[in-house]
Write a protein that holds these residues in place. Structure first.
Motif, PDB file in Angstrom:
ATOM      1  N   GLN A  66     -25.622 -91.258 -96.356  1.00 31.19           N
ATOM      2  CA  GLN A  66     -24.960 -92.247 -97.214  1.00 31.19           C
ATOM      3  C   GLN A  66     -23.706 -91.668 -97.866  1.00 31.19           C
ATOM      4  O   GLN A  66     -22.701 -92.354 -98.025  1.00 31.19           O
ATOM      5  N   GLU A  69     -21.103 -91.694 -95.242  1.00 30.57           N
ATOM      6  CA  GLU A  69     -20.638 -93.072 -95.007  1.00 30.57           C
ATOM      7  C   GLU A  69     -19.624 -93.479 -96.089  1.00 30.57           C
ATOM      8  O   GLU A  69     -18.611 -94.126 -95.810  1.00 30.57           O
ATOM      9  N   ALA A  70     -19.894 -93.078 -97.321  1.00 30.10           N
ATOM     10  CA  ALA A  70     -18.958 -93.398 -98.413  1.00 30.10           C
ATOM     11  C   ALA A  70     -17.626 -92.673 -98.193  1.00 30.10           C
ATOM     12  O   ALA A  70     -16.546 -93.254 -98.380  1.00 30.10           O
ATOM     13  N   ALA A  73     -15.739 -94.472 -95.500  1.00 28.98           N
ATOM     14  CA  ALA A  73     -15.136 -95.710 -96.021  1.00 28.98           C
ATOM     15  C   ALA A  73     -13.859 -95.383 -96.792  1.00 28.98           C
ATOM     16  O   ALA A  73     -12.842 -96.070 -96.668  1.00 28.98           O
ATOM     17  N   THR A 140     -20.550-100.978 -98.693  1.00 32.85           N
ATOM     18  CA  THR A 140     -20.790 -99.527 -98.659  1.00 32.85           C
ATOM     19  C   THR A 140     -20.489 -98.901-100.017  1.00 32.85           C
ATOM     20  O   THR A 140     -21.263 -98.087-100.542  1.00 32.85           O
ATOM     21  N   ILE A 141     -19.352 -99.297-100.573  1.00 36.31           N
ATOM     22  CA  ILE A 141     -18.908 -98.680-101.823  1.00 36.31           C
ATOM     23  C   ILE A 141     -19.781 -99.113-103.000  1.00 36.31           C
ATOM     24  O   ILE A 141     -20.163 -98.288-103.846  1.00 36.31           O
ATOM     25  N   ASP A 143     -22.904-100.097-102.910  1.00 38.79           N
ATOM     26  CA  ASP A 143     -24.219 -99.505-102.773  1.00 38.79           C
ATOM     27  C   ASP A 143     -24.190 -98.037-103.236  1.00 38.79           C
ATOM     28  O   ASP A 143     -25.084 -97.569-103.959  1.00 38.79           O
ATOM     29  N   PHE A 144     -23.134 -97.352-102.859  1.00 41.29           N
ATOM     30  CA  PHE A 144     -22.978 -95.951-103.260  1.00 41.29           C
ATOM     31  C   PHE A 144     -22.800 -95.850-104.782  1.00 41.29           C
ATOM     32  O   PHE A 144     -23.395 -94.992-105.439  1.00 41.29           O
ATOM     33  N   GLU A 145     -22.014 -96.751-105.333  1.00 45.41           N
ATOM     34  CA  GLU A 145     -21.793 -96.759-106.789  1.00 45.41           C
ATOM     35  C   GLU A 145     -23.127 -96.909-107.530  1.00 45.41           C
ATOM     36  O   GLU A 145     -23.390 -96.236-108.530  1.00 45.41           O
ATOM     37  N   CYS A 148     -25.065 -93.703-107.502  1.00 46.60           N
ATOM     38  CA  CYS A 148     -24.481 -92.745-108.448  1.00 46.60           C
ATOM     39  C   CYS A 148     -24.906 -93.081-109.876  1.00 46.60           C
ATOM     40  O   CYS A 148     -25.267 -92.199-110.662  1.00 46.60           O
ATOM     41  N   LEU A 187     -12.325 -93.222-105.642  1.00 46.54           N
ATOM     42  CA  LEU A 187     -12.106 -92.574-104.350  1.00 46.54           C
ATOM     43  C   LEU A 187     -10.770 -91.852-104.448  1.00 46.54           C
ATOM     44  O   LEU A 187      -9.789 -92.440-104.912  1.00 46.54           O
ATOM     45  N   LEU A 287     -14.941 -87.930-104.097  1.00 40.32           N
ATOM     46  CA  LEU A 287     -15.470 -89.157-104.701  1.00 40.32           C
ATOM     47  C   LEU A 287     -15.970 -88.768-106.084  1.00 40.32           C
ATOM     48  O   LEU A 287     -16.696 -87.784-106.220  1.00 40.32           O
TER      49      LEU A 287
END
Ligand SMILES: O=C(O)CCC(=O)C(=O)O
Ligand SMILES: [Fe+2]
Length: 325
Positions: A66, A69-70, A73, A140-141, A143-145, A148, A187, A287
């Motif tokens: 993941q 993937e971030a 992106a 993607t972003i 979900d990553f946020e 975090c 980013l 990131l």
């Protein structure tokens, strides 16, 4: 230039080259089995944070896939044509959107050699690239946020208890379900340098402390340059390089938590050096998740060392000192 804020005046003293030291240890804290090991982890976090203000966490619960993937992106976003990115310009006070070379740190006075795209959930509106421009990017972003945010809240819950607040004190202060949420995922893309480029006086990111409570920073293997200097050792002007490792998240205490803890948890200075002639001179991506308390929350330590200020006013003043244009 002098400022009203202690943090900004401290920052203006940190723009010099200083010296480098390998004497400081960047501690690695294992977060596996977090709930069962909470008190042990809290002790380790507290010790690292009060000692040097930065540390790395491993087994943090975000799969490497993941994270990659971030990063992918982010690379696809920055590879878009400038005119496409320019459709999504930074809304300064809202930490959202794209900017390129507009951030001037009070420490150095020249723009950071980078571009960035910031995501602050309530203010994204039409700042997302379209599905045609960048399919799947938003999902993607976001979900990553969210991942975090979860890790940041786990870490902050440990600090809360050690500071004598309720366990969920900071989680309530960083509530993502309301419009006043202002934690930010940023980013970052630092530009590649030609072999003969002269980087005298230029920084990829000038020395600074972060505005937030806690920062989670993801780096890529081989893309170094980050250096740190603990706030309480700022007079030494000695900087420690952090070797990037994609499985680790580098964390640092920011100024909001410093204020909230009446300076018990000192924020730390960091910067990103321009690569030297023998260093890797390609692009650098990172990131950063900034846990910034919701706009309407008042930052006020129990001992009252700093005057109370809302998180909105606090971020606003810091942003204005960094983005004059
Ligand atoms: O890119 C990095 O390694 C550091 C970025 C940073 O310190 C920031 O954006 O506040
Ligand atoms: Fe930073």
């Amino acid at each position: 230039m002098t400022y009203d804020m202690t943090e900004l005046n401290r920052e203006t003293r940190m723009g010099g080259l200083g010296t480098e030291t390998t004497d400081r240890e960047v501690r690695r804290i294992d977060l596996s089995d977090f709930e069962n090991r909470r008190s042990e982890i809290a002790e380790e976090l507290w010790s690292a944070a009060t000692d040097i203000g930065f540390f790395q966490i491993v087994n943090h619960g975000i799969d490497l896939d993941q994270v990659r993937e971030a990063f992918a992106a982010a690379e696809r976003f920055f590879a878009l044509p400038t005119e496409v990115k320019a459709q999504y310009p930074l809304k300064k006070g809202f930490n959202s959107g794209w900017e390129s070379m507009t951030q001037v740190r009070p420490s150095i006075g020249t723009p950071d050699q980078k571009e960035s795209y910031q995501v602050t959930r309530p203010h994204m509106g039409d700042l997302w690239p379209t599905a045609d421009e960048l399919g799947g990017f938003r999902e993607t972003i976001l979900d990553f946020e969210a991942k975090c945010w979860g890790i940041a809240m786990d870490l902050l819950s440990c600090f809360a208890e050690k500071l004598g607040f309720e366990r969920d004190f900071f989680t309530r202060a960083h509530d993502p379900s309301v419009a006043t949420y202002q934690s930010t995922l940023r980013l970052l893309h630092y530009f590649p340098l030609a072999a003969d480029a002269d980087v005298e006086g230029m920084w990829r990111a000038g020395a600074h402390t972060d505005f937030d409570c806690l920062t989670l920073l993801f780096q890529r293997d081989g893309q170094g340059g980050l250096q740190l200097c603990p706030g309480k050792e700022m007079d030494t002007q000695e900087w420690t390089s952090v070797v990037p490792a994609e499985e680790a998240i580098t964390c640092n205490i920011g100024d909001m938590l410093m204020r909230w803890s009446d300076d018990v948890l000192p924020s730390n200075f960091h910067r990103v050096k321009s690569p030297g002639v023998t260093d890797y001179r390609g692009a650098r991506y990172s990131l950063a998740f900034f846990a910034q308390a919701n706009r309407d929350v008042t930052i006020e330590g129990p001992a009252g060392k700093y005057p109370p200020i809302t998180a909105e006013d606090y971020i606003d003043q810091r942003v204005r000192a960094n983005f004059a244009r």
